[in-house]
Design an enzyme around this catalytic site. Structure first.
Site, mmCIF file in Angstrom:
data_model
loop_
_atom_site.group_PDB
_atom_site.id
_atom_site.type_symbol
_atom_site.label_atom_id
_atom_site.label_comp_id
_atom_site.label_asym_id
_atom_site.label_seq_id
_atom_site.Cartn_x
_atom_site.Cartn_y
_atom_site.Cartn_z
ATOM 1 N N ARG A 167 76.022 -1.076 52.181
ATOM 2 C CA ARG A 167 76.986 -1.553 53.184
ATOM 3 C C ARG A 167 77.750 -0.369 53.751
ATOM 4 N NH1 ARG A 167 79.387 -7.639 52.491
ATOM 5 N NH2 ARG A 167 77.472 -8.559 53.247
ATOM 6 N N TYR A 200 82.651 -3.662 48.674
ATOM 7 C CA TYR A 200 82.780 -5.020 48.160
ATOM 8 C C TYR A 200 84.084 -5.135 47.349
ATOM 9 C CZ TYR A 200 77.904 -5.967 49.331
ATOM 10 O OH TYR A 200 76.718 -6.160 49.992
ATOM 11 N N SER A 203 73.920 -9.504 55.636
ATOM 12 C CA SER A 203 74.968 -9.805 56.617
ATOM 13 C C SER A 203 74.426 -10.711 57.721
ATOM 14 C CB SER A 203 75.503 -8.519 57.255
ATOM 15 O OG SER A 203 76.224 -7.790 56.311
ATOM 16 N N GLN A 254 74.345 -0.922 59.074
ATOM 17 C CA GLN A 254 74.675 -2.310 59.445
ATOM 18 C C GLN A 254 73.553 -3.001 60.216
ATOM 19 O OE1 GLN A 254 78.423 -2.462 61.508
ATOM 20 N NE2 GLN A 254 79.539 -2.504 59.569
ATOM 21 N N ASP A 267 71.101 -4.656 57.886
ATOM 22 C CA ASP A 267 71.643 -5.403 56.754
ATOM 23 C C ASP A 267 71.278 -6.893 56.851
ATOM 24 O OD1 ASP A 267 73.106 -6.517 54.750
ATOM 25 O OD2 ASP A 267 75.017 -5.614 55.306
HETATM 26 P P1 NAD Z 1 80.746 -10.766 51.341
HETATM 27 O O1 NAD Z 1 80.677 -9.872 50.166
HETATM 28 O O2 NAD Z 1 80.722 -10.176 52.719
HETATM 29 O O3 NAD Z 1 82.055 -11.672 51.257
HETATM 30 C C1 NAD Z 1 82.538 -12.220 50.070
HETATM 31 C C2 NAD Z 1 84.049 -12.150 50.158
HETATM 32 O O4 NAD Z 1 84.602 -12.837 49.043
HETATM 33 C C3 NAD Z 1 84.587 -10.721 50.108
HETATM 34 O O5 NAD Z 1 85.370 -10.477 51.254
HETATM 35 C C4 NAD Z 1 85.402 -10.689 48.828
HETATM 36 O O6 NAD Z 1 86.531 -9.840 48.937
HETATM 37 C C5 NAD Z 1 85.783 -12.139 48.676
HETATM 38 N N1 NAD Z 1 86.161 -12.540 47.326
HETATM 39 C C6 NAD Z 1 85.583 -12.208 46.143
HETATM 40 N N2 NAD Z 1 86.199 -12.830 45.130
HETATM 41 C C7 NAD Z 1 87.201 -13.575 45.680
HETATM 42 C C8 NAD Z 1 88.176 -14.452 45.161
HETATM 43 N N3 NAD Z 1 88.252 -14.709 43.854
HETATM 44 N N4 NAD Z 1 89.027 -15.026 46.030
HETATM 45 C C9 NAD Z 1 88.960 -14.785 47.360
HETATM 46 N N5 NAD Z 1 88.054 -13.986 47.908
HETATM 47 C C10 NAD Z 1 87.176 -13.392 47.083
HETATM 48 O O7 NAD Z 1 79.574 -11.820 51.171
HETATM 49 P P2 NAD Z 1 78.909 -12.679 52.334
HETATM 50 O O8 NAD Z 1 77.753 -11.906 52.851
HETATM 51 O O9 NAD Z 1 79.934 -13.188 53.256
HETATM 52 O O10 NAD Z 1 78.317 -13.900 51.490
HETATM 53 C C11 NAD Z 1 79.199 -14.824 50.864
HETATM 54 C C12 NAD Z 1 78.442 -15.773 49.944
HETATM 55 O O11 NAD Z 1 77.638 -16.639 50.722
HETATM 56 C C13 NAD Z 1 77.495 -15.061 48.983
HETATM 57 O O12 NAD Z 1 77.602 -15.655 47.699
HETATM 58 C C14 NAD Z 1 76.145 -15.312 49.572
HETATM 59 O O13 NAD Z 1 75.126 -15.289 48.581
HETATM 60 C C15 NAD Z 1 76.368 -16.700 50.110
HETATM 61 N N6 NAD Z 1 75.401 -17.154 51.096
HETATM 62 C C16 NAD Z 1 75.007 -18.439 50.953
HETATM 63 C C17 NAD Z 1 74.121 -19.002 51.829
HETATM 64 C C18 NAD Z 1 73.744 -20.433 51.652
HETATM 65 O O14 NAD Z 1 72.779 -20.904 52.236
HETATM 66 N N7 NAD Z 1 74.485 -21.182 50.851
HETATM 67 C C19 NAD Z 1 73.562 -18.218 52.848
HETATM 68 C C20 NAD Z 1 73.982 -16.896 52.993
HETATM 69 C C21 NAD Z 1 74.921 -16.360 52.109
#
Ligand code: NAD
Length: 372
Positions: free
Chosen positions: A120, A225, A131, A125, A128
């Site tokens: 990242r 992260y 993202s 980017q 990625d």
């Molecule tokens: P990311 O790392 O960009 O964002 C995650 C955010 O969560 C970060 O900003 C982090 O600071 C925050 N965070 C961590 N712990 C926290 C807490 N306890 N309280 C509040 N904030 C907290 O990740 P992303 O790329 O945005 O992906 C987010 C999630 O979505 C991942 O788990 C990813 O696997 C999932 N995702 C799911 C699907 C689906 O189909 N369900 C699809 C794509 C991504």
């Protein structure tokens, strides 16, 4: 060199790793492209569009014989067995979770590039895929929530009375969270969001939402992260999330820290305190105690909990386009002469980070790099 685009082997995978548009761009880089018949059908890209873009449409055996093969996810063993020695496989190989996969390709003398290991950093980017998919998924999470919510998102003043806007609360304002905030905001909801990273506040506000702070926010680590919270911070956060959930109509959770299980943000007790008709979309899976992966659960107090794990798959046209463009951007970096020959410059930190096996050597894990 020939690039092969197979029909995705996994049941239910609607995405394809190249679209007619990205095929055209690969051809401009000097490559020949072969596409398995029907590869793009589920994403609304019929074979003829690939032919029009300059690709050859081939059968299911030939496509795996290409010099470079691109897929969405790690192919099953019978497909890996079909790859020739020296082939380059570009895919989401899940190497962070399954580091042993690098060995499988090294043994077969297949060069493996794990698109989900792109660091990242600003320069990377454009490649990625996590993202790209999170962005699409964040949008779709709001659409799923709106579909399950029995009310309007936007507020209205009508002759028959006034309707307040829906209240949406997003926990975790990374890529998916910010996409969800933007979407909910554009649909007229009142949006609030929280993240452990204080730096997220500005981004949340720039998307038109209110940032709700956790007491004593955690620091960002050097890889871009979040770090895990201390026990005290976690307790304060849990209390905040419970109160916010009770006051919101929709809660979208996206909290994750790479390499760790998704943190628990909404306990069964917090869900019990929510209003009937409220909706939770647990994107990270495991942010809510009552989530069932891939399912929709309706609790006794009338809260719908959506645990879909395939949100990007529900928008296969654009998700495929973004994934394919991420690969084009990588190929631009790795084809400096635009002559259809892939070059492995392992001094380039992006190339080094994602090349996990090459010439029978396991190259995972890569050396640490700092965030730019
Ligand atoms: P990311 O790392 O960009 O964002 C995650 C955010 O969560 C970060 O900003 C982090 O600071 C925050 N965070 C961590 N712990 C926290 C807490 N306890 N309280 C509040 N904030 C907290 O990740 P992303 O790329 O945005 O992906 C987010 C999630 O979505 C991942 O788990 C990813 O696997 C999932 N995702 C799911 C699907 C689906 O189909 N369900 C699809 C794509 C991504």
């Amino acid at each position: 060199m020939r690039i092969g685009i197979p029909r995705e082997p996994a049941e239910g995978q609607k995405l394809v790793s190249a679209t007619p548009d990205t095929v055209g761009k690969l051809i401009k880089l000097g490559y020949e492209v072969i596409v398995e018949a029907g590869a793009g059908v589920d994403a609304s890209y019929p074979d003829q569009l690939y032919r029009d873009a300059g690709a050859e449409v081939v059968g299911p055996q030939e496509v795996w014989q290409a010099d470079i093969v691109t897929t969405l996810d790690t192919p099953p063993q019978d497909k890996i067995d079909q790859l020739r020695e020296g082939t380059v496989l570009i895919s989401r190989l899940g190497v962070r979770i399954h580091p042993e996969i690098a060995e499988v390709f090294a043994e077969r003398n297949v060069t493996a590039i794990s698109m989900d290991a792109v660091p990242r950093i600003t320069r990377a980017q454009a490649m990625d895929v996590l993202s790209s998919m999170a962005n699409i998924a964040g949008y779709r999470a709001v659409i799923e929530a709106a579909n399950a919510f029995g009310r309007l998102f936007t507020g209205q003043v009508t002759a028959a009375g006034k309707m307040p806007p829906a209240k949406v609360y997003v926990i975790g304002a990374g890529v998916a969270g910010l996409a969800a905030i933007g979407t909910a905001n554009s649909m007229g909801a009142i949006v609030q969001a929280t993240d452990v990273r204080a730096a997220a506040a500005e981004q949340v506000e720039s998307m038109g939402a209110e940032f709700v702070e956790i007491p004593a926010p955690a620091q960002e680590s050097s890889d871009g992260y979040a770090k895990e919270m201390s026990e005290d911070q976690a307790k304060a956060a849990l209390k905040l999330y419970t109160e916010q959930a009770a006051a919101s109509d929709i809660v979208i959770t996206t909290a994750q820290i790479p390499g760790r299980p998704a943190p628990l943000l909404l306990t069964a007790e917090a869900v019990a305190g929510m209003k009937p008709g409220s909706v939770i979309v647990d994107m990270a899976g495991g942010n809510c105690e009552l989530t069932k992966a891939g399912e929709v659960v309706v609790t006794d107090n009338g809260v719908t909990i959506i645990g879909f794990t395939d949100l990007a798959n529900r928008l296969p046209g654009q998700a495929s386009q973004l994934y394919g463009q991420n690969i084009v951007n990588l190929m631009k970096l790795m084809t400096p002469e635009k002559d259809g020959n892939i070059v492995f410059n392992l001094d380039d930190e992006v190339v080094r980070s994602i090349t996990i096996a090459r010439e029978k050597d396991v190259l995972w894990p890569p050396p640490a790099i700092s965030v730019s």
